[in-house]
Design an enzyme around this catalytic site. Structure first.
Site, PDB file in Angstrom:
ATOM      1  N   SER A 265      25.168 -11.609 -13.963  1.00  0.00           N
ATOM      2  CA  SER A 265      25.701 -10.835 -14.807  1.00  0.00           C
ATOM      3  C   SER A 265      25.806  -9.246 -13.944  1.00  0.00           C
ATOM      4  O   SER A 265      25.194  -9.088 -12.988  1.00  0.00           O
ATOM      5  CB  SER A 265      25.090 -10.368 -16.202  1.00  0.00           C
ATOM      6  OG  SER A 265      23.841  -9.692 -15.682  1.00  0.00           O
ATOM      7  N   LYS A 266      26.753  -8.321 -14.369  1.00  0.00           N
ATOM      8  CA  LYS A 266      26.813  -7.118 -13.895  1.00  0.00           C
ATOM      9  C   LYS A 266      25.495  -6.526 -13.711  1.00  0.00           C
ATOM     10  O   LYS A 266      25.127  -5.758 -12.767  1.00  0.00           O
ATOM     11  CB  LYS A 266      27.790  -6.505 -14.678  1.00  0.00           C
ATOM     12  CG  LYS A 266      29.055  -6.620 -14.496  1.00  0.00           C
ATOM     13  CD  LYS A 266      29.855  -5.373 -15.256  1.00  0.00           C
ATOM     14  CE  LYS A 266      31.416  -5.743 -15.095  1.00  0.00           C
ATOM     15  NZ  LYS A 266      32.177  -4.644 -15.767  1.00  0.00           N
ATOM     16  N   ARG A 267      24.491  -6.711 -14.875  1.00  0.00           N
ATOM     17  CA  ARG A 267      23.417  -6.014 -14.949  1.00  0.00           C
ATOM     18  C   ARG A 267      22.569  -6.392 -13.917  1.00  0.00           C
ATOM     19  O   ARG A 267      21.455  -5.895 -13.401  1.00  0.00           O
ATOM     20  CB  ARG A 267      22.866  -6.181 -16.462  1.00  0.00           C
ATOM     21  CG  ARG A 267      23.554  -5.253 -17.125  1.00  0.00           C
ATOM     22  CD  ARG A 267      22.519  -5.482 -18.671  1.00  0.00           C
ATOM     23  NE  ARG A 267      22.683  -6.761 -18.947  1.00  0.00           N
ATOM     24  CZ  ARG A 267      24.013  -7.438 -19.655  1.00  0.00           C
ATOM     25  NH1 ARG A 267      24.827  -6.506 -19.715  1.00  0.00           N
ATOM     26  NH2 ARG A 267      23.805  -8.683 -20.102  1.00  0.00           N
TER      27      ARG A 267
END
Ligand code: GLU
Length: 512
Positions: A265-267
């Site tokens: 994910s982006k995170r």
């Protein structure tokens, strides 16, 4: 007549484009190219609350860096402009109202408190996922439950409302996905999604379907996270009377974290030790920086080759493909169904292959640039030579300097482990002779240098293996590196002498 293939990449500018988004764009592009079709970029910015400054520009820059060329977009224009949904705002309401007139949607006037109360009621009744749906809608304040006159009055008086889709109670919705085959969903699992928000903006679902239709999209290729929305989209096509030209769907498998546990994910940012964004991103609100493939030294051609293989394969052994070759070989049928683990080593491998394939003259520019930054002068000829010697050993353009600075700087430190084992009295004696006889070499080439060393070794009854590592240590300070004789040739006679003398002095305590 077959319709011209038209695909779209439809990101929301809510932050930097994630690597998974770039892959989606790439697959769309490859498919369009393969089919002789067109690709457009549509900015889905109907959620104003999630607007992030710079995100749209970032999308353009990323696609451009990757070599993904758009036929139509907010920048390129095109027959279906505007390509930004916020600029298309006035056209969505008509479609929503048509759905209301045809009995497929309705006005809902419920306030936030009323919606909360409904959810609380359902929770208390042990309903697992409280929803506004074919059952609960009957207890709420909407144009299905209120008398027609009341609805009229509410609308006329400007009472805030949303328009919701009237999802049928019992219906099996089928859709054929080009990657997963038939997908069956029961309508009871879908809630009455909001189509128009109270601010007059459409939601993603309505705007996406209206635009895909108006823009003549034939294939929707997007991430698997949109699969749960697809049945709802099928209903919208049907109710709007567009089912016969409904696009085909292909939902791409997820990109998984390297250990296979969960979606990348982006995170994840830089937490996993590699970039998850194509370009470096600086968060406009927090100032936090996330690294990008471009700034880390990945070549765009390596990056896209790597990305293409994250979920697709050509069915042959060939791994290196140019963009044109990828398009030629691409097919949706060869996209896998299951998630693909992310392996940064593969990205590095691709980068190495693409770097090595470049001519030395081009590689030399990377080195010359770094040298200029360090105020070190170097002839182009020398830089080309060094690049040729180094190219098999580097992963990134910046490595030419990072890994080859010893071509310019006398070592200040020496690998002590190697010194302890290899810096012998016998080796030092060989180097002493070697250094003194360098003058006798008239043509200072790697071959002649090696010949001199071999001659000296022979006189002393020694083998080359007894001194090579120590000599490398004296010249570079390191344990390993490219062809040592080539290095000695490039640094030149005087510097070779100087380095042997310096090492002899500094490594005295290691002599064994
Ligand atoms: N705006 C959606 C996104 O951000 C588009 C999904 C789709 O391709 O339908 O990914």
């Amino acid at each position: 007549m077959e319709r011209e293939v038209r695909v779209r990449f439809a990101p929301s500018p809510t932050g930097p484009l994630h690597i998974g988004g770039v892959r989606t764009a790439l697959y769309n592009y490859l498919f369009a190219k393969k089919m002789g079709g067109k690709m457009l970029l549509r900015i889905e910015d109907t959620d104003q609350n999630r607007f992030v400054p710079g995100a749209e520009q970032y999308i353009f820059e990323s696609l451009e860096w990757c070599g993904i060329k758009l036929d139509e977009s907010p920048v390129h224009g095109g027959p279906h402009a505007p390509y930004r949904q916020s600029e298309r705002k006035p056209m969505y309401m008509d479609y929503a109202q048509k759905l209301v007139q045809d009995g497929h949607a309705y006005y809902a006037f419920d306030t936030a408190e009323e919606l909360d109360a409904m959810r609380e009621r359902l929770k208390a009744a042990k309903v697992a996922t409280p929803q506004y749906n074919s059952i609960t809608r009957n207890t709420m304040r909407n144009s299905l439950t209120l008398p027609e006159d009341d609805v009229k009055k509410l609308l006329e008086s400007g009472t805030p409302y949303v328009i919701r889709l009237k999802v049928p109670r019992k219906e099996e919705i089928r859709l054929k996905d080009l990657i997963r085959g038939w997908v069956l969903v029961h309508s009871s699992s879908i809630d009455d999604k909001v189509l128009m928000k109270s601010d007059g903006m459409p939601t993603y679902h309505l705007a996406n379907i209206v635009d895909d239709h108006l823009m003549g999209i034939t294939h929707v290729i997007r991430g698997e996270e949109w699969l749960p929305s697809a049945p709802l989209h099928v209903l919208l096509y049907r109710y709007l009377g567009w089912e016969s030209t409904m696009p085909e769907f292909a939902h791409l498998p997820l990109l998984l974290k390297p250990d296979g546990n969960g979606k990348l994910s982006k995170r994840d940012g830089d937490k996993l030790g590699f970039p998850v964004f194509p370009l470096q991103w600086s968060d406009p609100f927090t100032g936090e920086k996330s690294s990008g493939y471009r700034e880390s030294g990945y070549l765009p051609e390596a990056f896209i080759n790597f990305l293409a293989f994250l979920g697709w394969n050509p069915g042959t052994q060939q791994e290196l493909f140019t963009m044109d070759e990828l398009a030629e070989a691409f097919s949706i049928e060869r996209i896998g169904k299951s998630g693909t683990r992310f392996d940064i080593n593969k990205a590095r491998w691709y980068n190495e292959q693409y770097l090595r394939a470049k001519p030395d003259t081009e590689l030399a520019q990377y080195l010359l640039q770094a040298l200029a930054e360090h105020n070190i002068s170097c002839s182009e000829e020398k830089a080309v030579k060094i690049s040729g010697v180094m190219k098999e050993r580097v992963t990134f353009p910046q490595d030419f300097w990072r890994e080859a600075s010893y071509f310019f700087l006398t070592p200040e430190q020496y690998d002590e482990k190697v010194a302890g084992k290899k810096w012998t009295a016998a080796a030092v004696a060989v180097f002493e002779d070697f250094k003194n006889q360098l003058e006798t070499i008239s043509d200072y080439t790697a071959d002649n240098i090696k010949q001199l060393l071999l001659t000296i070794l022979e006189q002393k009854g020694m083998k080359i293996g007894q001194v090579m590592q120590a000599l490398r240590l004296a010249i570079t300070g390191l344990e390993a590196g490219p062809d040592l004789m080539a290095i000695i040739e490039i640094i030149g006679k005087d510097e070779t002498k100087h380095r042997i003398e310096a090492a002899t002095t500094k490594l005295q305590s290691f002599v064994s």
